[in-house]
Design a protein around this motif. Structure first.
Motif, short mmCIF file in Angstrom:
data_model
loop_
_atom_site.label_atom_id
_atom_site.label_comp_id
_atom_site.label_asym_id
_atom_site.label_seq_id
_atom_site.Cartn_x
_atom_site.Cartn_y
_atom_site.Cartn_z
N THR A 187 64.91 62.10 33.78
CA THR A 187 65.20 63.23 34.68
C THR A 187 65.78 64.43 33.95
O THR A 187 66.23 65.39 34.58
CB THR A 187 66.19 62.80 35.78
OG1 THR A 187 67.46 62.47 35.16
CG2 THR A 187 65.69 61.61 36.57
N HIS A 243 67.98 64.34 41.85
CA HIS A 243 67.78 62.89 41.73
C HIS A 243 69.09 62.12 41.58
O HIS A 243 69.08 61.00 41.09
CB HIS A 243 66.85 62.61 40.54
CG HIS A 243 65.53 63.30 40.68
ND1 HIS A 243 64.59 62.95 41.63
CD2 HIS A 243 65.02 64.40 40.03
CE1 HIS A 243 63.55 63.76 41.53
NE2 HIS A 243 63.79 64.67 40.58
N ASP A 244 70.19 62.71 41.98
CA ASP A 244 71.47 62.00 41.98
C ASP A 244 72.29 62.50 43.17
O ASP A 244 72.52 63.72 43.31
CB ASP A 244 72.23 62.24 40.67
CG ASP A 244 73.53 61.46 40.61
OD1 ASP A 244 73.54 60.37 40.01
OD2 ASP A 244 74.53 61.92 41.20
N ARG A 245 72.72 61.58 44.00
CA ARG A 245 73.40 61.97 45.24
C ARG A 245 74.68 62.77 44.98
O ARG A 245 74.93 63.78 45.63
CB ARG A 245 73.75 60.70 46.03
CG ARG A 245 74.47 60.95 47.34
CD ARG A 245 74.79 59.65 48.04
NE ARG A 245 75.55 58.74 47.20
CZ ARG A 245 76.87 58.82 47.01
NH1 ARG A 245 77.55 59.79 47.60
NH2 ARG A 245 77.49 57.96 46.24
N ALA A 280 68.92 64.08 47.65
CA ALA A 280 68.64 63.51 46.33
C ALA A 280 67.73 62.30 46.48
O ALA A 280 67.96 61.44 47.33
CB ALA A 280 69.94 63.10 45.65
N ASP A 281 66.68 62.27 45.68
CA ASP A 281 65.77 61.11 45.66
C ASP A 281 66.00 60.38 44.34
O ASP A 281 65.59 60.85 43.28
CB ASP A 281 64.32 61.59 45.78
CG ASP A 281 63.34 60.43 45.93
OD1 ASP A 281 63.79 59.26 45.69
OD2 ASP A 281 62.18 60.66 46.28
N GLU A 282 66.69 59.25 44.41
CA GLU A 282 67.10 58.55 43.18
C GLU A 282 66.06 57.55 42.70
O GLU A 282 66.29 56.84 41.72
CB GLU A 282 68.45 57.87 43.41
CG GLU A 282 69.56 58.89 43.71
CD GLU A 282 70.93 58.25 43.86
OE1 GLU A 282 70.98 57.02 44.11
OE2 GLU A 282 71.93 58.97 43.74
N ARG A 283 64.94 57.48 43.39
CA ARG A 283 63.91 56.51 42.99
C ARG A 283 63.23 56.92 41.69
O ARG A 283 63.21 58.08 41.32
CB ARG A 283 62.86 56.40 44.09
CG ARG A 283 63.39 55.80 45.39
CD ARG A 283 62.32 55.80 46.45
NE ARG A 283 61.93 57.16 46.85
CZ ARG A 283 60.92 57.45 47.67
NH1 ARG A 283 60.18 56.47 48.16
NH2 ARG A 283 60.65 58.70 47.99
N THR A 305 73.47 59.12 29.76
CA THR A 305 72.66 59.02 30.97
C THR A 305 71.82 57.75 30.97
O THR A 305 71.35 57.33 29.90
CB THR A 305 71.73 60.24 31.14
OG1 THR A 305 70.93 60.07 32.32
CG2 THR A 305 70.81 60.42 29.93
N ARG A 326 69.25 57.80 33.04
CA ARG A 326 67.98 58.32 33.55
C ARG A 326 67.52 59.50 32.69
O ARG A 326 67.46 60.64 33.13
CB ARG A 326 68.16 58.77 35.01
CG ARG A 326 68.35 57.63 36.00
CD ARG A 326 67.12 56.75 36.14
NE ARG A 326 65.91 57.48 36.52
CZ ARG A 326 65.57 57.76 37.79
NH1 ARG A 326 66.34 57.37 38.78
NH2 ARG A 326 64.44 58.42 38.05
#
Length: 824
Positions: A252, A343-345, A375-378, A247, A249
């Motif tokens: 998350t 957090h991932d589309r 999803a908010d990937e920020r 990963t 990220r």
């Protein structure tokens, strides 16, 4: 006047160049070296096309220019002769691939010579010759020793039409790169090269390639697919197994509510064997076929199946389900991901489809802590993440990586998308892989002293039924040198890109018999100073060649890290806005143009039409213009041939103004062309500048012939015109050079130099009068002719008002000072 007979001129000089070995580089030379190389052609089709011609003419101009600049130039050519296209074409025409290839080579060689390309023909190579492919086998065995070539069973890309495996790089949008058939997946035992061992260096090496097009670098970077992140181990519940995910990220991880495996992940095989689940097996088999198929990856509808297994999130200790899905690729990371749908589309879409848990763990600026509509990937501040809550994403990633290391749950990792290069091909026309299979000893490499393993020629084959080598008992059956028992030879041949991954090194010492190349000569010539070819090779040949260079370096055979620091990616030749192709019926054959206008016209036109890195739209009108340009140059030289026998010399100060002007113009032209060929490679503007220069000479020709100093200036200018024209139109230039009384071949003549003082533009003020009264002043370059000044005056509306309706009786011109219009 002697006419411009391009046919006799071109054949005459092509013969002289060969007889006098004009283009053969010097051995043990003290000159600086220049290695100019164009990507060598496949002799699989009948003759070169206009795209080839453009590629080779560009390289030829650079080589001729560098030679005249005092470099020891290596400009070789050879034939990328193995491969499926040649084999398929041979089958279609009912002859042996060797015969088909050799006929094509003879014809293409004839065409290249007709174009006047300055190749070192003594260094010609052919990759289908045993003298060449012996060293393919040698390199393969060296790689085998180092663990860089290996065999494994895997799912591979299979072209049903070519009946062979394709490398990942040879599958374009799910189709075969050659025949455009839909590619299928097939599980086979194959030979691979471990290019992944060099993935990071291939990526970082881009910093040394400053002169490559950004587009090419981007294509390579995307193909290598470098990502910096973390490997995290997720224990599988009620087992000793663990699933390692990659990963980028890690911040998350508390939002990871399920794991997803690629259908090709090794753990999926265990699940299938454990449960004997036909449902999962059938699903995986179907999905594997679809994953690399027709649709671009992003367009595939997400689909998955629950594996029946649960894993433990190593941070939260929560149990989460393990799914198998089609949106996770084995080629990227570990083939397993932790899914964080908040957090991932892609994870969000999958979770919604299968009603899986979604948990928000990052609060970005302005976002609602509870709302999860998409999803908010920020990045942002961690929430719902135990002791890590409140940290910003970047800090959390660093802290969590330390936690991973401390608790031995994983580690920081850089991963690459690029996979090992599958080189096995189940076809005939290629290098035999030098391996035997012994019933007792297993896989046994052929001894170096037994190379080459020859490709048998007395063999029947067709496009169907796999490799013809499998049917040759004489080829297959051999003896194991280790135990003396029966053994079978490998029947796969090598991907043709193996041949082209090191050919630039063989050119340097093609006569070498004891080694693949002479190391000291390679040290002198490498790296290639200018490499020219199409952008379509960005992720195939250009990555493989860089990989081979690094492997050979690590074998202590090379001292360089990159083979081609300077790359010129030329554009396509189009007609009607489309690339020339037989299927579209928009092909213009080089032979036809050469027969009608001559090679020099074709060369000049190719160079004049557009910058080399842009596409070139074919235009018969512009071609005619180049033909007229060369005819005008010819006439200028031949009609003034007597001035070359005059010996009287004049200093610049002794010349009349018209002569001075031509001297200045000559120096400016030399500077412009020199800088263009040396730095910018804008051949189109260089040819255009020569056309302007020729027109200036023709305008002043008559005037200059009237005085001895004028003839001296004209002689100087014409002489330099011939020299400057020679890289672009070498045949007619040689003929004009010889006609002017020169004895030494132009190729052995130095490039002209210029004096800076004559190239500096100086602005002066010219007074414009009408009937003696001052009507204006203009700032212009010093040295303009009366004609040029009149042109400038005509652009000035205010001054022209004083001449409106009046008939001009005469014009008085005092150079660089006054122009006076006298009217009736």
């Amino acid at each position: 006047m002697k006419t411009y007979d391009f046919k006799s001129i071109e054949s005459k000089w092509q013969k002289i160049w060969v007889e006098e070995r004009v283009f053969e580089p010097e051995k043990h030379s003290k000159k600086p070296k220049y290695y100019c190389l164009e990507m060598f052609p496949y002799p699989s089709g009948w003759g070169i096309h206009m795209g080839h011609a453009r590629n080779y003419v560009i390289g030829d101009v650079i080589s001729r220019f560098r030679r005249m600049r005092g470099f020891n130039v290596l400009h070789p050519i050879g034939w990328d002769a193995f491969g499926l296209p040649a084999e398929n074409a041979a089958i279609k025409h009912g002859i042996h691939p060797k015969e088909w290839t050799e006929k094509n080579i003879i014809y293409m060689k004839h065409q290249l010579k007709k174009l006047g390309i300055s190749y070192s023909w003594e260094r010609e190579i052919n990759t289908s010759s045993p003298e060449y492919y012996r060293w393919n086998q040698w390199i393969f065995l060296k790689m085998f020793e180092k663990g860089l070539s290996y065999k494994k069973k895997s799912w591979v890309n299979w072209c049903p039409r070519c009946e062979t495996v394709l490398a990942n790089e040879q599958v374009i949008n799910g189709k075969c790169w050659r025949c455009e058939s839909d590619v299928e997946m097939k599980e086979l035992s194959q030979w691979f090269l471990k290019i992944t061992d060099y993935a990071e260096e291939l990526y970082l090496g881009h910093e040394l390639l400053e002169d490559w097009l950004e587009k090419v670098l981007t294509m390579q970077k995307n193909w290598i697919g470098r990502s910096k992140g973390s490997l995290v181990d997720f224990p599988v519940k009620d087992s000793n197994e663990k699933i390692t995910v990659f990963t980028t990220r890690l911040d998350t991880i508390y939002g990871a509510t399920f794991l997803v495996l690629s259908p090709e992940h090794p753990f999926v095989d265990k699940i299938i064997k454990e449960n004997a689940s036909n449902e999962i097996y059938g699903w995986c088999e179907r999905i594997i076929r679809e994953i690399k198929s027709k649709k671009p990856y992003e367009e595939i509808e997400k689909e998955g199946v629950f594996s029946g297994k649960m894993a433990i999130n190593p941070f939260s200790r929560e149990e989460i389900p393990v799914w198998i899905a089609n949106y996770v690729l084995m080629e990227y990371g570990t083939g397993a991901i932790m899914a964080v749908p908040a957090h991932d589309r892609r994870d969000f879409e999958f979770a919604k489809k299968y009603s899986l848990k979604i948990k928000k763990v990052i609060k970005a600026d302005g976002s609602d802590e509870d709302a999860i509509e998409e999803a908010d990937e920020r990045m942002g501040i961690l929430i719902n993440s135990e002791e890590f809550s409140g940290m910003d994403s970047n800090s959390a990633i660093n802290t969590m990586n330390e936690y991973l290391k401390e608790k031995k749950l994983g580690k920081e990792q850089i991963t690459h998308k690029i996979r090992d290069w599958g080189i096995s091909r189940q076809r005939y026309w290629g290098t035999p892989i030098p391996i035997i299979y012994c019933e007792r000893c297993g896989i046994v490499p052929v001894k170096y002293e037994d190379l080459p393993v020859l490709l048998p020629e007395d063999i029947s084959f067709s496009q169907k039924g796999g490799s013809p080598l499998e049917k040759s008992e004489k080829f297959i059956n051999t003896e194991c040198y280790k135990c003396g028992g029966k053994a079978r030879r490998e029947t796969d041949t090598m991907d043709t890109f193996f041949d082209s991954s090191w050919y630039y090194l063989r050119y340097i010492s093609p006569e070498e018999k004891e080694y693949l190349f002479n190391i000291s000569e390679v040290d002198y010539w490498m790296p290639v100073d200018m490499y020219i070819g199409g952008i379509e090779h960005a992720i195939l040949h250009l990555i493989y060649s860089r990989f081979f260079t690094k492997v050979l370096r690590d074998l202590n055979l090379l001292k360089i890290h990159e083979p081609f620091p300077k790359l010129l990616s030329q554009g396509m030749v189009t007609l009607g806005g489309f690339a020339m192709s037989k299927s579209r019926g928009n092909v213009v054959a080089p032979d036809e143009i050469i027969d009608r206008y001559g090679a020099d016209t074709l060369r000049s036109y190719i160079l004049f039409s557009s910058p080399p890195d842009k596409d070139m739209e074919w235009s018969g009108k512009a071609l005619e213009g180049c033909y007229r340009f060369l005819n005008k140059a010819w006439r200028l030289v031949i009609e003034n041939i007597e001035i070359f026998s005059e010996k009287e010399e004049f200093s610049y100060e002794e010349m009349e103004e018209s002569g001075k002007k031509i001297i200045r113009e000559t120096h400016k032209t030399i500077k412009y062309i020199t800088e263009n060929l040396e730095k910018r490679l804008h051949f189109n503007t260089a040819v255009s500048k020569l056309m302007e220069f020729l027109n200036s000479l023709m305008d002043e020709e008559e005037n200059l012939r009237d005085s001895a100093s004028g003839r001296h200036s004209l002689r100087f200018a014409i002489r330099n015109l011939i020299l400057l024209l020679s890289p672009f139109a070498p045949h007619v230039s040689e003929e004009m050079w010889e006609a002017s009384g020169e004895k030494k071949c132009l190729c052995f003549t130095s490039w002209p130099s210029y004096e800076e003082r004559f190239t500096v533009e100086k602005l002066i003020t010219v007074v414009v009068q009408v009937n003696g009264k001052v009507r204006g002043r203009m700032e212009v370059n010093q040295g303009l002719s009366e004609k040029d000044i009149r042109n400038e005056v005509e652009k000035n509306a205010r001054i022209m008002n004083f001449l409106d309706g009046k008939k001009i009786k005469k014009i008085v011109w005092i150079p660089d000072r006054i122009i006076n219009y006298v009217t009736e």
